[in-house]
Design a protein around this motif. Structure first.
Motif, mmCIF file in Angstrom:
data_model
loop_
_atom_site.group_PDB
_atom_site.id
_atom_site.type_symbol
_atom_site.label_atom_id
_atom_site.label_comp_id
_atom_site.label_asym_id
_atom_site.label_seq_id
_atom_site.Cartn_x
_atom_site.Cartn_y
_atom_site.Cartn_z
ATOM 1 N N LEU A 54 0.835 -1.204 0.000
ATOM 2 C CA LEU A 54 0.000 0.000 0.000
ATOM 3 C C LEU A 54 0.869 1.253 0.000
ATOM 4 C CD1 LEU A 54 -2.806 1.314 0.126
ATOM 5 C CD2 LEU A 54 -2.652 1.136 2.628
ATOM 6 N N PHE A 55 1.891 1.272 0.849
ATOM 7 C CA PHE A 55 2.786 2.432 0.880
ATOM 8 C C PHE A 55 3.572 2.570 -0.417
ATOM 9 C CE2 PHE A 55 2.182 2.210 5.525
ATOM 10 C CZ PHE A 55 1.865 3.539 5.742
ATOM 11 N N LYS A 56 3.947 1.453 -1.012
ATOM 12 C CA LYS A 56 4.661 1.498 -2.292
ATOM 13 C C LYS A 56 3.765 2.098 -3.371
ATOM 14 C CE LYS A 56 7.030 -1.281 -5.709
ATOM 15 N NZ LYS A 56 7.326 -2.599 -6.223
ATOM 16 N N TYR A 57 2.526 1.661 -3.377
ATOM 17 C CA TYR A 57 1.581 2.185 -4.350
ATOM 18 C C TYR A 57 1.421 3.696 -4.181
ATOM 19 C CZ TYR A 57 -2.669 3.221 -6.868
ATOM 20 O OH TYR A 57 -3.578 3.783 -7.724
ATOM 21 N N VAL A 58 1.236 4.137 -2.946
ATOM 22 C CA VAL A 58 1.041 5.564 -2.678
ATOM 23 C C VAL A 58 2.274 6.370 -3.081
ATOM 24 C CG1 VAL A 58 0.717 7.271 -0.840
ATOM 25 C CG2 VAL A 58 -0.709 5.222 -0.900
ATOM 26 N N SER A 89 -9.708 6.841 -0.050
ATOM 27 C CA SER A 89 -10.684 7.715 0.595
ATOM 28 C C SER A 89 -9.944 8.654 1.550
ATOM 29 C CB SER A 89 -11.717 6.888 1.357
ATOM 30 O OG SER A 89 -11.185 6.457 2.585
ATOM 31 N N PRO A 90 -10.530 9.795 1.837
ATOM 32 C CA PRO A 90 -9.877 10.729 2.761
ATOM 33 C C PRO A 90 -9.550 10.104 4.119
ATOM 34 C CG PRO A 90 -11.677 11.817 1.632
ATOM 35 C CD PRO A 90 -11.751 10.362 1.265
ATOM 36 N N LEU A 91 -10.397 9.222 4.588
ATOM 37 C CA LEU A 91 -10.158 8.577 5.889
ATOM 38 C C LEU A 91 -8.909 7.698 5.843
ATOM 39 C CD1 LEU A 91 -11.923 8.955 8.396
ATOM 40 C CD2 LEU A 91 -12.987 6.768 7.892
ATOM 41 N N VAL A 92 -8.709 6.987 4.757
ATOM 42 C CA VAL A 92 -7.500 6.165 4.616
ATOM 43 C C VAL A 92 -6.277 7.069 4.520
ATOM 44 C CG1 VAL A 92 -6.289 4.462 3.204
ATOM 45 C CG2 VAL A 92 -8.755 4.273 3.503
ATOM 46 N N ARG A 93 -6.378 8.142 3.762
ATOM 47 C CA ARG A 93 -5.249 9.078 3.647
ATOM 48 C C ARG A 93 -4.841 9.615 5.010
ATOM 49 N NH1 ARG A 93 -7.842 12.787 -0.372
ATOM 50 N NH2 ARG A 93 -8.760 11.140 -1.562
ATOM 51 N N GLU A 94 -5.815 9.941 5.829
ATOM 52 C CA GLU A 94 -5.518 10.447 7.168
ATOM 53 C C GLU A 94 -4.930 9.365 8.067
ATOM 54 O OE1 GLU A 94 -8.665 12.839 9.020
ATOM 55 O OE2 GLU A 94 -9.542 13.014 7.018
ATOM 56 N N ALA A 95 -5.276 8.122 7.827
ATOM 57 C CA ALA A 95 -4.801 7.014 8.652
ATOM 58 C C ALA A 95 -3.382 6.579 8.299
ATOM 59 C CB ALA A 95 -5.749 5.823 8.534
ATOM 60 N N LEU A 96 -2.945 6.833 7.078
ATOM 61 C CA LEU A 96 -1.626 6.351 6.642
ATOM 62 C C LEU A 96 -0.484 6.785 7.557
ATOM 63 C CD1 LEU A 96 -1.780 6.626 2.737
ATOM 64 C CD2 LEU A 96 -1.848 4.555 4.156
ATOM 65 N N PRO A 97 -0.405 8.037 7.979
ATOM 66 C CA PRO A 97 0.715 8.412 8.854
ATOM 67 C C PRO A 97 0.740 7.638 10.173
ATOM 68 C CG PRO A 97 -0.347 10.357 7.975
ATOM 69 C CD PRO A 97 -1.202 9.183 7.601
ATOM 70 N N LEU A 98 -0.407 7.163 10.615
ATOM 71 C CA LEU A 98 -0.472 6.393 11.856
ATOM 72 C C LEU A 98 0.090 4.989 11.682
ATOM 73 C CD1 LEU A 98 -4.038 7.409 13.089
ATOM 74 C CD2 LEU A 98 -1.832 8.417 13.719
ATOM 75 N N LEU A 99 0.231 4.555 10.442
ATOM 76 C CA LEU A 99 0.734 3.214 10.153
ATOM 77 C C LEU A 99 2.249 3.172 10.018
ATOM 78 C CD1 LEU A 99 -1.926 2.119 7.549
ATOM 79 C CD2 LEU A 99 -1.630 1.215 9.859
ATOM 80 N N LYS A 100 2.885 4.305 9.877
ATOM 81 C CA LYS A 100 4.333 4.325 9.655
ATOM 82 C C LYS A 100 5.090 4.139 10.933
ATOM 83 C CE LYS A 100 4.511 6.799 5.380
ATOM 84 N NZ LYS A 100 5.114 7.821 4.608
#
Length: 70
Positions: free
Chosen positions: A46-50, A59-70
């Motif tokens: 997912l991060f590679k794709y982004v 979706s905006p919610l996923v975009r906001e959640a991504l930094p929490l996954l790093k």
């Protein structure tokens, strides 16, 4: 890794949590769900794709959640 399916799954997770009245908690729950239920290689993909394609399909919610996954 099939990126189309990853994007679809991430957006479906976000759609589930979208109804929550507290957006901050919804973002945390999306991140927690992905962290707890996706294999590490799925998160890496997912991060590679982004990084290669951008986050326009998420979706905006996923975009906001991504930094929490790093």
């Amino acid at each position: 890794m099939n990126y189309v399916n990853l994007i679809k799954m991430a957006n479906q997770i976000a759609a589930f949590f979208e109804a929550m009245p507290n957006r901050e908690q919804a973002v945390k729950d999306v991140a927690a769900h992905i962290q707890n239920n996706w294999e590490p290689r799925m998160r890496v993909a997912l991060f590679k794709y982004v990084s290669e394609q951008g986050d326009g399909e998420l979706s905006p919610l996923v975009r906001e959640a991504l930094p929490l996954l790093k």
